[in-house]
Each structure stands twice: as structure tokens, then as C-alpha cells.
Design an enzyme around this catalytic site. Structure first.
Site, PDB file in Angstrom:
ATOM      1  N   LYS A 116       0.817  -1.214   0.000  1.00  0.00           N
ATOM      2  CA  LYS A 116       0.000   0.000   0.000  1.00  0.00           C
ATOM      3  C   LYS A 116       0.842   1.252   0.000  1.00  0.00           C
ATOM      4  O   LYS A 116       0.463   2.266  -0.581  1.00  0.00           O
ATOM      5  CB  LYS A 116      -0.915   0.012   1.216  1.00  0.00           C
ATOM      6  N   LYS A 158      -1.874   2.325   9.156  1.00  0.00           N
ATOM      7  CA  LYS A 158      -2.198   1.212   8.253  1.00  0.00           C
ATOM      8  C   LYS A 158      -0.973   0.379   7.929  1.00  0.00           C
ATOM      9  O   LYS A 158       0.110   0.923   7.680  1.00  0.00           O
ATOM     10  CB  LYS A 158      -2.727   1.754   6.925  1.00  0.00           C
ATOM     11  N   GLY A 164      -7.963  -6.948   3.784  1.00  0.00           N
ATOM     12  CA  GLY A 164      -9.035  -7.545   4.568  1.00  0.00           C
ATOM     13  C   GLY A 164      -9.278  -6.825   5.891  1.00  0.00           C
ATOM     14  O   GLY A 164      -9.773  -7.416   6.838  1.00  0.00           O
ATOM     15  N   LYS A 201      -4.467  10.565   7.264  1.00  0.00           N
ATOM     16  CA  LYS A 201      -5.561  11.317   7.867  1.00  0.00           C
ATOM     17  C   LYS A 201      -6.793  10.407   7.889  1.00  0.00           C
ATOM     18  O   LYS A 201      -7.067   9.716   6.916  1.00  0.00           O
ATOM     19  CB  LYS A 201      -5.836  12.551   7.002  1.00  0.00           C
ATOM     20  N   LYS A 237     -17.278  -5.479   2.827  1.00  0.00           N
ATOM     21  CA  LYS A 237     -18.444  -4.993   2.089  1.00  0.00           C
ATOM     22  C   LYS A 237     -19.624  -5.960   2.213  1.00  0.00           C
ATOM     23  O   LYS A 237     -19.438  -7.167   2.147  1.00  0.00           O
ATOM     24  CB  LYS A 237     -18.075  -4.848   0.610  1.00  0.00           C
ATOM     25  N   GLU A 275      -9.672   1.769  -5.638  1.00  0.00           N
ATOM     26  CA  GLU A 275     -10.555   2.115  -4.530  1.00  0.00           C
ATOM     27  C   GLU A 275     -10.238   3.523  -4.040  1.00  0.00           C
ATOM     28  O   GLU A 275      -9.072   3.854  -3.822  1.00  0.00           O
ATOM     29  CB  GLU A 275     -10.384   1.112  -3.385  1.00  0.00           C
ATOM     30  N   ASN A 290      -6.885  -2.951  -6.295  1.00  0.00           N
ATOM     31  CA  ASN A 290      -6.966  -4.404  -6.267  1.00  0.00           C
ATOM     32  C   ASN A 290      -6.689  -4.920  -7.667  1.00  0.00           C
ATOM     33  O   ASN A 290      -7.362  -4.524  -8.619  1.00  0.00           O
ATOM     34  CB  ASN A 290      -8.345  -4.856  -5.788  1.00  0.00           C
ATOM     35  N   ARG A 292      -7.166  -7.640  -9.403  1.00  0.00           N
ATOM     36  CA  ARG A 292      -7.867  -8.905  -9.679  1.00  0.00           C
ATOM     37  C   ARG A 292      -9.315  -8.603 -10.016  1.00  0.00           C
ATOM     38  O   ARG A 292      -9.759  -7.459  -9.891  1.00  0.00           O
ATOM     39  CB  ARG A 292      -7.831  -9.780  -8.432  1.00  0.00           C
ATOM     40  N   ARG A 337     -24.510  -9.342  -0.737  1.00  0.00           N
ATOM     41  CA  ARG A 337     -23.763 -10.575  -0.495  1.00  0.00           C
ATOM     42  C   ARG A 337     -24.544 -11.410   0.523  1.00  0.00           C
ATOM     43  O   ARG A 337     -24.823 -10.922   1.621  1.00  0.00           O
ATOM     44  CB  ARG A 337     -22.382 -10.269   0.079  1.00  0.00           C
TER      45      ARG A 337
HETATM   46  P1  ADP Z   1      -8.081  -3.386   3.219  1.00  0.00           P
HETATM   47  O1  ADP Z   1      -7.099  -3.538   2.103  1.00  0.00           O
HETATM   48  O2  ADP Z   1      -7.614  -4.014   4.499  1.00  0.00           O
HETATM   49  O3  ADP Z   1      -9.473  -3.739   2.838  1.00  0.00           O
HETATM   50  P2  ADP Z   1      -8.457  -0.541   2.702  1.00  0.00           P
HETATM   51  O4  ADP Z   1      -7.288   0.344   2.614  1.00  0.00           O
HETATM   52  O5  ADP Z   1      -9.098  -0.978   1.417  1.00  0.00           O
HETATM   53  O6  ADP Z   1      -8.071  -1.830   3.579  1.00  0.00           O
HETATM   54  O7  ADP Z   1      -9.551   0.119   3.622  1.00  0.00           O
HETATM   55  C1  ADP Z   1     -10.714  -0.583   3.973  1.00  0.00           C
HETATM   56  C2  ADP Z   1     -11.748   0.334   4.581  1.00  0.00           C
HETATM   57  O8  ADP Z   1     -11.196   1.047   5.711  1.00  0.00           O
HETATM   58  C3  ADP Z   1     -12.269   1.410   3.654  1.00  0.00           C
HETATM   59  O9  ADP Z   1     -13.296   0.961   2.818  1.00  0.00           O
HETATM   60  C4  ADP Z   1     -12.736   2.460   4.667  1.00  0.00           C
HETATM   61  O10 ADP Z   1     -13.985   2.068   5.201  1.00  0.00           O
HETATM   62  C5  ADP Z   1     -11.724   2.365   5.783  1.00  0.00           C
HETATM   63  N1  ADP Z   1     -10.611   3.346   5.627  1.00  0.00           N
HETATM   64  C6  ADP Z   1      -9.403   3.129   5.070  1.00  0.00           C
HETATM   65  N2  ADP Z   1      -8.643   4.263   5.103  1.00  0.00           N
HETATM   66  C7  ADP Z   1      -9.384   5.216   5.689  1.00  0.00           C
HETATM   67  C8  ADP Z   1      -9.172   6.623   5.998  1.00  0.00           C
HETATM   68  N3  ADP Z   1      -8.026   7.236   5.718  1.00  0.00           N
HETATM   69  N4  ADP Z   1     -10.183   7.274   6.594  1.00  0.00           N
HETATM   70  C9  ADP Z   1     -11.360   6.658   6.891  1.00  0.00           C
HETATM   71  N5  ADP Z   1     -11.615   5.370   6.628  1.00  0.00           N
HETATM   72  C10 ADP Z   1     -10.649   4.645   6.032  1.00  0.00           C
END
Ligand code: ADP
Length: 449
Positions: A116, A158, A164, A201, A237, A275, A290, A292, A337
Site C-alpha cells: 500500500k 495502516k 481484509g 488522515k 463490504k 478504490e 486491487n 484482480r 452478499r
Molecule cells: P483493506 O485492504 O484491508 O481492505 P483498505 O485500505 O481498502 O483496507 O480500507 C478498507 C476500509 O477502511 C475502507 O473501505 C474504509 O472504510 C476504511 N478506511 C481506510 N482508510 C481510511 C481513511 N483514511 N479514513 C477513513 N476510513 C478509512
């Protein structure tokens, strides 16, 4: 074109890929674990190979067994589906080294987007907006805290290798920060074997809006509109829809252009998803890509009429995309789902034998499932047993269709999320389209009882 494709997956997505192959006149090979012997994908494929015991680690995730199965059956390509090895660069490399085409992007593209923090850097370099945050991974808690204080709280820590929803922690203030930072690091280390984290943020009420992209080896990259996946539980989701209820043509043009720019930054080939988070003030930010096919791809298929899996196969075979510009986005699509889980017990999985299975139908209703009456849902894998997708002329019609489809989707023997989804379709906020990623947490309490 390929002669025979091995599908390195199970469940509904294995069936989905088999269908696309057969329509294209390609033979198919199913692989299965001992727990999936009675699965439909095994019955519908031309050839099948048992690749090990129930545990995914000893079957669906075992690269040498998959390659051996392809060699024994004479498959010249492998489709990874989603999950399992779909975003594993080593798997893509091993396929190539064995003279088998991996139906997906290159190992380099998978690696760049799988990290990421590397993906963020690639986006920043190409002027795609990212959530304000640290330029790269930060190891030192004081340095991270200084960055957080400069941005202002709340922040989210993160895992670079995250996925996931794991390895993410929100910190509300400076006191909270050190603990959250250490928690995110140790969670990342145990889940991904990599403790690298970065700081972003934290947006309070964003929508999750993602763009479907397609790229080929002839330099074409297009987007096929967005999907709004804001209805989530613990970052997973539950419902996806398109168009996003607050989208405007002008915003779609800007977000779509950013998505295409992001995919072009790595010369992306295949189907992928950019995303993004859409903030309440209309700002949007890249979150991750993603590399895929995604669970919710039928939403875009019903909205555009484009078969995304066939496009993946065409592109992997070196052909140009069958669509060269964003297609017309027709009507409104919603996907629910359906999981074998008990919402009253914290969505605890409910495996077991399905005694009664009656699917809804009618104009604009699609069900992608591997389940049937007499099928036993094994306890070893993801608990999703069906995807219900409806297409209406507008959002109201789609909601009406979804309510009826859920009412007439009868599954007995295992507990499912169908009644929960039915109630969700009546929730005034959902009906208004007024949702964000924390909607269920903040306003869904009555849905769970
Ligand atoms: P993963 O790869 O673990 O699914 P993502 O980066 O896609 O993680 O983030 C998953 C979810 O986490 C997003 O759909 C959102 O709901 C929340 N999220 C991620 N980053 C932020 C952020 N900076 N602020 C608020 N919510 C966030």
C-alpha cells in the site's frame, strides 16, 4: 486463444470463470480440496484434479500442486479468481516460469499495488490524489506522532502489506497514538509477516467509491464507472451499488480520469479496481488498487453489459480490449452478499447442509452462487454462499426489486444474512442513499436485533 484454462479457486467465482471460458469455446479444469468434492465447479468443468485436504493452506494456496494440476491436464492458462492466490506475485511468476499464462496483471504490477505504501508513492508521483499522510512507511513512533500532529487528529495507522481490514488502527489523539501505533505494527507483523506501517488522515464519514478499470497489452486503459461500497461491517463490504447515489457526471469524469491515470502509472493490464474514499466535501482520494476481478464485478457487468471475465481472458491472450471507451452506464444496480452467518450472533459463520434452496428470478435479477439444495457449506472457507444482483431503471426500482428478490430467496438448513439484508433495504438512510463507511456501526443497531 487458450485451449484449456485451470481455475485456481472454488465457489461461485470458479463457476463464473467456467461459464466465461465455455462461452469462449475454452475447456476448463477445476481444482478442489477434499472438502469440495461435491462442489458444482467440479461437476461443471471438463476436467478436475483434487489438490489436497480441506485446509486452504494445504490445497488452494499450494502453488506447486496447482502448477502440477495444470501440467497433468494440459492447461495453458490459469485464472486465479479472487482471494487465495489472486494477488500473489510469486504465483504469477511461477506460472510464467512454467510456461502457463496467468490471467491477470504482471508480477511487478501485483507487487507494486500489493504494497500500500509503494502504491501510494506511485500515485503521488503521478499526481493522483491520495489521503494526506506520511510519504512512505514510518518505523519510529515519535516521527509518526509528529506527522500525525502536523496533519491533525484523528489519523489511521495502516499496514503497508494490509488487506481484509487487518493491521488498521485509528488514533483519536496524541495520548491514544503510541498504543495504536504499536498495535497496528504487531497486528501487521502477525498477519502479514511484515510490520511496516504508515499514517493517513482519518476521514470521519467517507464513502467508499471504487472504479473498475480494464487495460490491455496494446496500451488501452479505460474505466467502466464506479461502484459505491459504503455499506460495510468491519471494513467488509455487504452491499454494493452503481451508480454511486451522490455521483454527478462532472465528479465521475474527474474520479474516472484519476483512476485511469493511476492504472496507466503502472501500465496496467487486465481487470483492476481503484478504490477511493469520497469525502463529504466532494474531495476524493486514492486508497488502494486491487489487481484482480472483484466479488462485486457483476454490478458493473449489469450496468454496462460488458463481460469482465471474458475481457480478462482476451487481454491475457494478447488481444485488445473488446471495449475501447467507457460504455454507457444504464439504470441502477444493487448487489447483496448472502452469507451463511448469523447476524444475531455477531455474524458468526453458520456452516452445514442446505435443505431447501429456492432462488429468486425475474427481469433484471441475477444470482451467482455455487449452492444448491443438498449442498453442505464447509466450515473451512469464506461464508459467502450467493451474490444477488438486481438491475432497475433507477435506484427506486432497483431497491424494490431487491426487496422482492430477498423475500423470495428461500434458504433453509443454514442461517443466512437474507433477513438482515431485507431489513437493511428498508432502512430510511439506505433508501435515501445517505450512507458512509461507518453507517452500519453508527446507525445500524436496530438492524442486528
Ligand atoms: P483493506 O485492504 O484491508 O481492505 P483498505 O485500505 O481498502 O483496507 O480500507 C478498507 C476500509 O477502511 C475502507 O473501505 C474504509 O472504510 C476504511 N478506511 C481506510 N482508510 C481510511 C481513511 N483514511 N479514513 C477513513 N476510513 C478509512
Amino acid at each position: 486463444m487458450f485451449k484449456k484454462v485451470l481455475i485456481a479457486n472454488r465457489g461461485e467465482i470458479a463457476l463464473r470463470v467456467i461459464r466465461a471460458c465455455r462461452e469462449l469455446g475454452i475447456e476448463t479444469v477445476a481444482v478442489y480440496s477434499e472438502a469440495d468434492r461435491e462442489s458444482l465447479h467440479v461437476r461443471f468443468a471438463d476436467d478436475d484434479v483434487c489438490i489436497g485436504p480441506a485446509s486452504a493452506r494445504d490445497s488452494y494456496l499450494r502453488i506447486p500442486r496447482l502448477i502440477a494440476a495444470a501440467e497433468i491436464t494440459g492447461a495453458d492458462a490459469i485464472h486465479p479468481g479472487y482471494g487465495f492466490l489472486a494477488e500473489n506475485a510469486e504465483f504469477a511468476e511461477t506460472c510464467a516460469a512454467s510456461g502457463i499464462t496467468f490471467i491477470g496483471p504482471t508480477p511487478h504490477q501485483i507487487r507494486t499495488m500489493g504494497d500500500k505504501s509503494a502504491a501510494r508513492a506511485a500515485m503521488i508521483a503521478n499526481e493522483v490524489p491520495v489521503v494526506p499522510g506520511s510519504p512512505g512507511p514510518v518505523d519510529d513512533v515519535d516521527e509518526a506522532l509528529a506527522i500525525a500532529e502536523r496533519m491533525g487528529f484523528p489519523v489511521i495507522i495502516k499496514a503497508s502489506a494490509g488487506g481484509g481490514g487487518k493491521g488498521m488502527r485509528v488514533a483519536r489523539d496524541a495520548d491514544d497514538f503510541a498504543r495504536s501505533f504499536q498495535l497496528a505494527r504487531s497486528e501487521a507483523l502477525s498477519a502479514f509477516g511484515n510490520g511496516s506501517v504508515y499514517v493517513e488522515k482519518y476521514l470521519e464519514r467517507p464513502r467508499h467509491v471504487e472504479f473498475q478499470v480494464l487495460g490491455d497489452t496494446h496500451g488501452n486503459v479505460i474505466h467502466l464507472g464506479e461502484r459505491d461500497c459504503s455499506v460495510q461491517r468491519r471494513h467488509q463490504k455487504l452491499v454494493e451499488e452503481a451508480p454511486c447515489p451522490v455521483m454527478t457526471p462532472e465528479l465521475r469524469a474527474r474520479m474516472g480520469a484519476a483512476a485511469v491515470k493511476g492504472a496507466k502509472a503502472i501500465d496496467y493490464v487486465g481487470a483492476g479496481t481503484i478504490e477511493m474514499l469520497l469525502d463529504q466535501d466532494g474531495s476524493f482520494y486514492f486508497m488502494e488498487m486491487n489487481t484482480r476481478i472483484q466479488v462485486e464485478h457483476p454490478v458493473t457487468e449489469m450496468l454496462t453489459g460488458v463481460d469482465l471475465v471474458k475481457e480478462q481472458i482476451r487481454v491475457a491472450a494478447g488481444l485488445p480490449l473488446g471495449v475501447t471507451a467507457t460504455p454507457e452506464l444504464r439504470g441502477h444496480v444493487i448487489e447483496c452478499r448472502v452469507n451463511a452467518e448469523d447476524p444475531k450472533r455477531n455474524f458468526q459463520p453458520s456452516p452445514g447442509r442446505i435443505d431447501v434452496f429456492h432462488m429468486p428470478g425475474g427481469n433484471g435479477v441475477r444470482v451467482d452462487t455455487h449452492a444448491y439444495a443438498g449442498y453442505s457449506v464447509p466450515p473451512f472457507y469464506d461464508s459467502m454462499i450467493a451474490k444477488l444482483i438486481v438491475h432497475g431503471r433507477d435506484r427506486d426500482e432497483a431497491i424494490a426489486k431487491m426487496r422482492l428478490a430477498l423475500e423470495t430467496f428461500i434458504i433453509q438448513g443454514v442461517t443466512t444474512t437474507i433477513p438482515f439484508l431485507g431489513t437493511l433495504m428498508q432502512h430510511p438512510k439506505f433508501v435515501e442513499g445517505d450512507v458512509h463507511t461507518k453507517f452500519l456501526e453508527k446507525e445500524g443497531a436496530d438492524l442486528f436485533t
